[in-house]
Each structure stands twice: as structure tokens, then as C-alpha cells.
Design an enzyme around this catalytic site. Sequence first.
Site, PDB file in Angstrom:
ATOM      1  N   THR A 126     -32.960 -24.014  29.680  1.00 16.43           N
ATOM      2  CA  THR A 126     -33.761 -22.911  30.233  1.00 16.43           C
ATOM      3  C   THR A 126     -34.945 -22.681  29.312  1.00 16.43           C
ATOM      4  OG1 THR A 126     -31.755 -21.867  31.075  1.00 16.43           O
ATOM      5  CG2 THR A 126     -33.724 -20.478  30.928  1.00 16.43           C
TER       6      THR A 126
ATOM      7  N   LYS B  18     -34.816 -19.664  37.585  1.00 20.25           N
ATOM      8  CA  LYS B  18     -33.783 -19.417  36.565  1.00 20.25           C
ATOM      9  C   LYS B  18     -34.021 -18.052  35.891  1.00 20.25           C
ATOM     10  CE  LYS B  18     -30.623 -19.970  33.370  1.00 20.25           C
ATOM     11  NZ  LYS B  18     -29.188 -19.950  33.544  1.00 20.25           N
TER      12      LYS B  18
ATOM     13  N   LYS C 163     -33.195 -15.332  24.183  1.00 18.03           N
ATOM     14  CA  LYS C 163     -34.284 -16.299  24.414  1.00 18.03           C
ATOM     15  C   LYS C 163     -34.708 -16.220  25.876  1.00 18.03           C
ATOM     16  CE  LYS C 163     -32.937 -20.214  25.556  1.00 18.03           C
ATOM     17  NZ  LYS C 163     -32.600 -20.912  26.794  1.00 18.03           N
TER      18      LYS C 163
HETATM   19  P1  NAP Z   1     -25.719 -24.841  22.400  1.00 20.52           P
HETATM   20  O1  NAP Z   1     -24.246 -24.931  22.508  1.00 20.52           O
HETATM   21  O2  NAP Z   1     -26.347 -24.058  21.293  1.00 20.52           O
HETATM   22  O3  NAP Z   1     -26.289 -26.343  22.368  1.00 20.52           O
HETATM   23  C1  NAP Z   1     -27.645 -26.608  22.177  1.00 20.52           C
HETATM   24  C2  NAP Z   1     -27.853 -28.092  21.948  1.00 20.52           C
HETATM   25  O4  NAP Z   1     -29.256 -28.338  21.729  1.00 20.52           O
HETATM   26  C3  NAP Z   1     -27.128 -28.627  20.725  1.00 20.52           C
HETATM   27  O5  NAP Z   1     -26.689 -29.927  21.013  1.00 20.52           O
HETATM   28  C4  NAP Z   1     -28.236 -28.635  19.668  1.00 20.52           C
HETATM   29  O6  NAP Z   1     -28.015 -29.573  18.644  1.00 20.52           O
HETATM   30  C5  NAP Z   1     -29.420 -29.030  20.500  1.00 20.52           C
HETATM   31  N1  NAP Z   1     -30.710 -28.622  19.922  1.00 20.52           N
HETATM   32  C6  NAP Z   1     -31.166 -27.355  19.752  1.00 20.52           C
HETATM   33  N2  NAP Z   1     -32.393 -27.367  19.217  1.00 20.52           N
HETATM   34  C7  NAP Z   1     -32.720 -28.666  19.031  1.00 20.52           C
HETATM   35  C8  NAP Z   1     -33.858 -29.330  18.513  1.00 20.52           C
HETATM   36  N3  NAP Z   1     -34.931 -28.636  18.071  1.00 20.52           N
HETATM   37  N4  NAP Z   1     -33.845 -30.672  18.471  1.00 20.52           N
HETATM   38  C9  NAP Z   1     -32.780 -31.360  18.914  1.00 20.52           C
HETATM   39  N5  NAP Z   1     -31.663 -30.800  19.418  1.00 20.52           N
HETATM   40  C10 NAP Z   1     -31.642 -29.466  19.483  1.00 20.52           C
HETATM   41  O7  NAP Z   1     -26.351 -24.258  23.761  1.00 20.52           O
HETATM   42  P2  NAP Z   1     -25.802 -24.356  25.271  1.00 20.52           P
HETATM   43  O8  NAP Z   1     -24.992 -23.145  25.557  1.00 20.52           O
HETATM   44  O9  NAP Z   1     -25.235 -25.717  25.492  1.00 20.52           O
HETATM   45  O10 NAP Z   1     -27.178 -24.166  26.071  1.00 20.52           O
HETATM   46  C11 NAP Z   1     -28.079 -25.249  26.318  1.00 20.52           C
HETATM   47  C12 NAP Z   1     -29.161 -24.785  27.303  1.00 20.52           C
HETATM   48  O11 NAP Z   1     -28.525 -24.422  28.543  1.00 20.52           O
HETATM   49  C13 NAP Z   1     -29.953 -23.547  26.860  1.00 20.52           C
HETATM   50  O12 NAP Z   1     -31.291 -23.647  27.257  1.00 20.52           O
HETATM   51  C14 NAP Z   1     -29.243 -22.402  27.582  1.00 20.52           C
HETATM   52  O13 NAP Z   1     -30.098 -21.303  27.766  1.00 20.52           O
HETATM   53  C15 NAP Z   1     -28.869 -23.078  28.892  1.00 20.52           C
HETATM   54  N6  NAP Z   1     -27.701 -22.507  29.607  1.00 20.52           N
HETATM   55  C16 NAP Z   1     -26.545 -22.235  28.954  1.00 20.52           C
HETATM   56  C17 NAP Z   1     -25.467 -21.697  29.655  1.00 20.52           C
HETATM   57  C18 NAP Z   1     -24.150 -21.358  28.974  1.00 20.52           C
HETATM   58  O14 NAP Z   1     -23.334 -20.648  29.607  1.00 20.52           O
HETATM   59  N7  NAP Z   1     -23.879 -21.804  27.758  1.00 20.52           N
HETATM   60  C19 NAP Z   1     -25.575 -21.457  31.021  1.00 20.52           C
HETATM   61  C20 NAP Z   1     -26.754 -21.774  31.680  1.00 20.52           C
HETATM   62  C21 NAP Z   1     -27.819 -22.303  30.956  1.00 20.52           C
HETATM   63  P3  NAP Z   1     -26.923 -29.294  17.465  1.00 20.52           P
HETATM   64  O15 NAP Z   1     -25.574 -29.620  18.080  1.00 20.52           O
HETATM   65  O16 NAP Z   1     -27.298 -30.208  16.393  1.00 20.52           O
HETATM   66  O17 NAP Z   1     -27.059 -27.831  17.102  1.00 20.52           O
END
Ligand code: NAP
Length: 296
Positions: free
Chosen positions: A97, A172, A240
Site C-alpha cells: 500500500t 485502497k 503509514k
Molecule cells: P511486514 O511484515 O513489515 O513486511 C514488510 C516486508 O517489506 C519485509 O519483508 C521487509 O523486509 C520488506 N521491506 C521493508 N522495507 C524495505 C526496503 N526499504 N527494502 C527492501 N525490503 C523492505 O509488513 P506486511 O504486514 O507484510 O505489509 C506489507 C504491505 O502490505 C504494506 O504495504 C502493508 O501496508 C500492506 N498490507 C498489510 C496487511 C496486513 O494485514 N499485514 C493487509 C493489507 C495490506 P525485512 O523482512 O527485512 O524487514
Amino acid sequence: MNKRIGFIGLGIMGRPMCQNLINAGYSLTVWNRSQPGIDIVVGYGATAASSPKEVAGKSDVVITMVVDSSDVRQVILGTNGVIEGVRAGMTVIDMSTISPKVTREIAEQLAQKEAKMLDAPVSGGDTGARAGTLSIMVGGPEEAFNECLPILEAMGKNIIHIGANGAGQTVKLCNQIACVLNILGVSESLVLAAKSGVDLKKMHQAVSAGAAGSWMMTNLPPKIMVRDFEPGFMVKHQQKDLRLVMEAAQDLGISLPGASLVHQLFHSVEADGNAEKGTQALVTALEKLADVEVKD
Ligand code: NAP
């Protein structure tokens, strides 16, 4: 179906999405910034690459699932980024997102390499990611959407092509406004119930089956009542998204008082040291105002 898929970003969402792609028969090349995500997804049957550039070189379609606009910029446009390995005719699908404006800028850069981009953010949480039932809202060229639909169908159920690049991210943001106000409503109901001493489980049973029923009403109270604040979706990521909502409201010159209120309440949750807890932790800010704990 014989498309080779690259996947970048193996966090809470990325890991189960990779698992579902592998289960659907796709071969996956993956990269993550840190090792733990890689080890888990290689365990599912994916192959690890050493950079986003290498992922692109070994794939026909590349998916990114990182966090914010700057992170997507970095893995796609940065040094050793996807753009260095991309070939004409490839599609990059960003499922994080991020800002609609930044999405359009990245799509323009990819177009200079004759690659297409889809913005395809998701809703449905970590449970939807595991079950393969995510809602996916898509912006970008219709032809790329039609080509990539089977890939998206391996991860989601309600998959809608909204319009041009950025349109998926805009929708979104609409989704996030509705979600946070829903969490606020669920939290306030629980606080009132707890303070008045009614049976919390019975309140939840009665209310969730009626007109106030929702994904949030079904899924969050059972966690809150047992004080489980582990993240499905982290508070810092929700903030965010609310920052992106506020930026969009500013650009459009509109007032979104409800979303703004929840943004402020989540600041209080963050100030309390709970930025990496799940969004159900919103209730803790309201508990303080009412001097009560929602506990079954
Ligand atoms: P998360 O668990 O924090 O995972 C984020 C991932 O992105 C990790 O693999 C992280 O690497 C990587 N990352 C972050 N910054 C980076 C960078 N600068 N360079 C390279 N890799 C980077 O987050 P998530 O919950 O999976 O969410 C991912 C996305 O989906 C977000 O945009 C969020 O808003 C969206 N989303 C999440 C949900 C939910 O329920 N969780 C639902 C809908 C949408 P590391 O492992 O090394 O930290």
C-alpha cells in the site's frame, strides 16, 4: 500458468502469498532484505536470488510486497533494483500500500524500459493472505490486468480492475478509511460493555450477527478480550496508510475528520510503545480515557 514469478518482500503478507503461488504451481524466485523471510519461503519451495535485479532477470512477472512508497521506489528503481533486470514486455505488480502519485511515477520509469506496471494493493489481512481470499484492487493497463489475473487469483478472490495506474492505490485508501473507523466503533463498543459490566462474549455474539457485523467486529474482539495484541497488521503500517490518506485529502482539498481522529488516537498508541502491535491495540487508547480494561 507457465509464467515464472519473482517475489520481493517476505513479511507477514508476502510469506503466505508466496505459499499460495507455489501451491498453485508457479515457480518462484524470491528476495528479501533480511534472511529470516528468505529461509521460510525457500522452505516452501522457492529459489532465493541475491538482489531485486536478479529476481527480475529470472522472472516474467515480478511482485513487490514491501511497506511504503520509498521502499517500493528502492526495490524497483534503486541500485540493483528490479529496473536493472527488467525486459520489454514484463509486468511488475506492486501489492504494497503506497502513494498513488509515487505509483504513477514508478509506472512511467518502467514504461521507459517497455515494462508494464500494475498497482494491486490488498485487503483481508494476514488471515486473508493465508486463506488466499484477499480482495485485490488493481490499477494499470487492462491488457496487463487480464494477463496477470490467474496469478492474482492464486492469492485472492475479489479482484477488481479499477482503472489506470494509481486507481488501485486510491481505492485502497478508501478501504483504509472504512477500516479504521470500523476499528474505532468496535473498540468503543467493547469499552462501553466492559465499563458497564455486561458479559463481553455475549455482547460480541449478539452484536456481530446484526447490522454492526463486519470483518473487524468478527476478528478483533476475540483477540482483545484475551489481551492478544500480536500483529496481523501493525499500528505503524496503519499509520503509514493514514498518512497517505491525509496526503490525498490535502491534495484534493477535502476534510476527513473521522480518519484524522483515528490517526491521532493511533499516535497515542505509538507513544505508549505499541507501534509494532496489531491495530486492535487502538482499544488501549480508549481504555485509558475510560479507565477500564476490556478483558474476558
Ligand atoms: P511486514 O511484515 O513489515 O513486511 C514488510 C516486508 O517489506 C519485509 O519483508 C521487509 O523486509 C520488506 N521491506 C521493508 N522495507 C524495505 C526496503 N526499504 N527494502 C527492501 N525490503 C523492505 O509488513 P506486511 O504486514 O507484510 O505489509 C506489507 C504491505 O502490505 C504494506 O504495504 C502493508 O501496508 C500492506 N498490507 C498489510 C496487511 C496486513 O494485514 N499485514 C493487509 C493489507 C495490506 P525485512 O523482512 O527485512 O524487514
